[in-house]
Design an enzyme around this catalytic site. Structure first.
Site, PDB file in Angstrom:
ATOM      1  N   ALA A   8       0.892  -1.068  -0.044  1.00  0.00           N
ATOM      2  CA  ALA A   8      -0.032  -0.005  -0.099  1.00  0.00           C
ATOM      3  C   ALA A   8       0.812   1.371  -0.054  1.00  0.00           C
ATOM      4  O   ALA A   8       2.288   1.069   0.173  1.00  0.00           O
ATOM      5  CB  ALA A   8      -0.959  -0.122   1.090  1.00  0.00           C
ATOM      6  N   LYS A   9       0.218   2.429  -0.233  1.00  0.00           N
ATOM      7  CA  LYS A   9       0.928   3.621  -0.399  1.00  0.00           C
ATOM      8  C   LYS A   9       1.890   3.861   0.974  1.00  0.00           C
ATOM      9  O   LYS A   9       3.009   4.320   0.901  1.00  0.00           O
ATOM     10  CB  LYS A   9       0.160   4.541  -0.385  1.00  0.00           C
ATOM     11  CG  LYS A   9      -0.745   4.805  -1.839  1.00  0.00           C
ATOM     12  CD  LYS A   9      -0.582   6.035  -2.445  1.00  0.00           C
ATOM     13  CE  LYS A   9      -0.969   6.062  -3.837  1.00  0.00           C
ATOM     14  NZ  LYS A   9      -2.432   6.086  -3.656  1.00  0.00           N
ATOM     15  N   ARG A  10       1.466   3.518   1.860  1.00  0.00           N
ATOM     16  CA  ARG A  10       2.166   3.786   3.439  1.00  0.00           C
ATOM     17  C   ARG A  10       3.479   3.149   3.289  1.00  0.00           C
ATOM     18  O   ARG A  10       4.222   3.431   4.201  1.00  0.00           O
ATOM     19  CB  ARG A  10       1.132   3.689   4.334  1.00  0.00           C
ATOM     20  CG  ARG A  10       0.796   2.237   4.756  1.00  0.00           C
ATOM     21  CD  ARG A  10       0.108   1.895   5.986  1.00  0.00           C
ATOM     22  NE  ARG A  10      -0.271   0.640   6.087  1.00  0.00           N
ATOM     23  CZ  ARG A  10      -1.396   0.084   5.492  1.00  0.00           C
ATOM     24  NH1 ARG A  10      -2.338   0.816   4.740  1.00  0.00           N
ATOM     25  NH2 ARG A  10      -1.826  -1.265   5.348  1.00  0.00           N
ATOM     26  N   ASP A  11       3.666   2.186   2.699  1.00  0.00           N
ATOM     27  CA  ASP A  11       4.918   1.356   2.645  1.00  0.00           C
ATOM     28  C   ASP A  11       6.054   1.948   2.136  1.00  0.00           C
ATOM     29  O   ASP A  11       7.269   1.517   2.350  1.00  0.00           O
ATOM     30  CB  ASP A  11       4.436   0.041   1.757  1.00  0.00           C
ATOM     31  CG  ASP A  11       3.579  -0.941   2.589  1.00  0.00           C
ATOM     32  OD1 ASP A  11       3.890  -1.102   3.832  1.00  0.00           O
ATOM     33  OD2 ASP A  11       2.789  -1.466   1.980  1.00  0.00           O
TER      34      ASP A  11
END
Ligand code: GLU
Length: 313
Positions: A247-250
């Site tokens: 996901a983006k937060r990764d």
């Protein structure tokens, strides 16, 4: 050699920037279609409330920058509502639908009940047998009903369907009384995808394996509507080292993030190719040759576990 028989597609929802997992699935779907000399269509699945207009263009731009191409103009589900209404009308006239007034919470509670009648995730059939008076009462309460498929012979015993997946082999799954049309009148994903694939002549579906559990429902619905179901190939998702879906937060996962790291589109394509066990290309034009040599049987069956670098400030 052009095989006029194969038509594949890429069907993203324009709800965000595509990340490495989406880009990888798109590349694989393109390779499946082009390796068969087939057509490759783009369809925006934009019936979701989370759609943001800027992502139509950014998604097209990012895939084009990676050297992928598609045939014809991208379709939008929001332009095709009549097709879905016709299919729902057909099922309705044949007595294959019913109105459902359940809230998400009620469904979750019924499914979690001990000795509940349904397998995990299946709609327990609560509204299937509402008496006429009860139906009338619910209708006047003001909460607009969703429309569900009357699938098996009895709501508590969902039908089962087996699909043969090109990558994963036989997969059996339940066909419960799934939603065809949401309470706000929007056609549901499972209905729209079946109608569209058939209407667009798509006979090869390549997508992330998170959608494998929906496939028996879709194949069942295609049959009820008298449509040919496409072939399916579900490819593993990209996971973070913790085993979560990337996901983006990764970290640096979108096309723009990668450019900000100093990578080129060619670097990104080669990262995706290597994740699939495929040889790197010297230029983006080399993808045409990759397609010619592409053999789906060699693709890894395991998820690609990837830890992206941090986003550059
Ligand atoms: N729109 C779905 C998604 O973005 C894909 C649907 C499909 O390929 O059938 O996950």
């Amino acid at each position: 050699m052009t095989d006029t028989g194969t038509t594949g597609r890429w069907a993203p929802s324009p709800t965000g920037d595509l990340h490495l997992g989406n880009l990888r699935t798109a590349l694989l779907a393109w390779l499946f279609a082009r390796s068969a000399g087939g057509r490759f269509l783009w369809r925006f699945e934009d019936l979701d409330g989370a759609v943001r207009p800027k992502f139509y263009d950014s998604q097209l731009r990012d895939l084009a920058a990676l050297g992928l191409d598609w045939d014809g103009e991208p379709a939008r589900q929001s332009d095709r509502l009549d097709l879905y209404r016709d299919a729902i009308g057909d099922l309705r006239r044949r007595g294959l639908t019913y109105e459902c007034f359940c809230t998400r919470k009620e469904i979750a509670e019924a499914a979690a009940a001990p000795h509940g009648p349904s397998p995990e995730g299946a709609y327990p059939g609560t509204c299937r047998h509402l008496a006429h008076a009860e139906l009338e009462r619910r209708r006047t309460e003001g909460r607009p009903p969703a429309l569900r498929l009357r699938s098996g012979t009895d709501g508590s015993v969902p039908a089962e369907e087996t699909v043969i997946d090109r990558q994963l082999g036989a997969h059996s799954g339940i066909v419960d009384d799934f939603v065809l049309q949401r309470g706000d009148g929007t056609p549901a994903y499972n209905l729209a995808v079946v109608v569209d694939d058939a209407a667009q002549g798509v006979n090869q579906v390549v997508r992330g394996d998170d959608l494998l559990p929906s496939t028996p429902r879709q194949v069942h619905l295609a049959r009820l509507l008298g449509l040919d179901a496409p072939s399916h190939a579900h490819v593993p998702l990209v996971l973070s080292p913790e085993g979560r879906r990337l996901a983006k937060r990764d970290g640096a996962v979108t096309f723009a993030d990668r450019l900000s790291l100093g990578e080129t589109p060619l670097d990104i394509v080669n990262l995706l190719l290597s994740s699939a066990g495929l040889d790197p290309v010297a230029t983006l034009d080399g993808l045409a040759e990759t397609a010619q040599r592409f053999d789906p049987a060699t693709l890894p069956r395991q998820p690609w576990v990837y830890e992206p670098p941090a986003i550059q400030p």
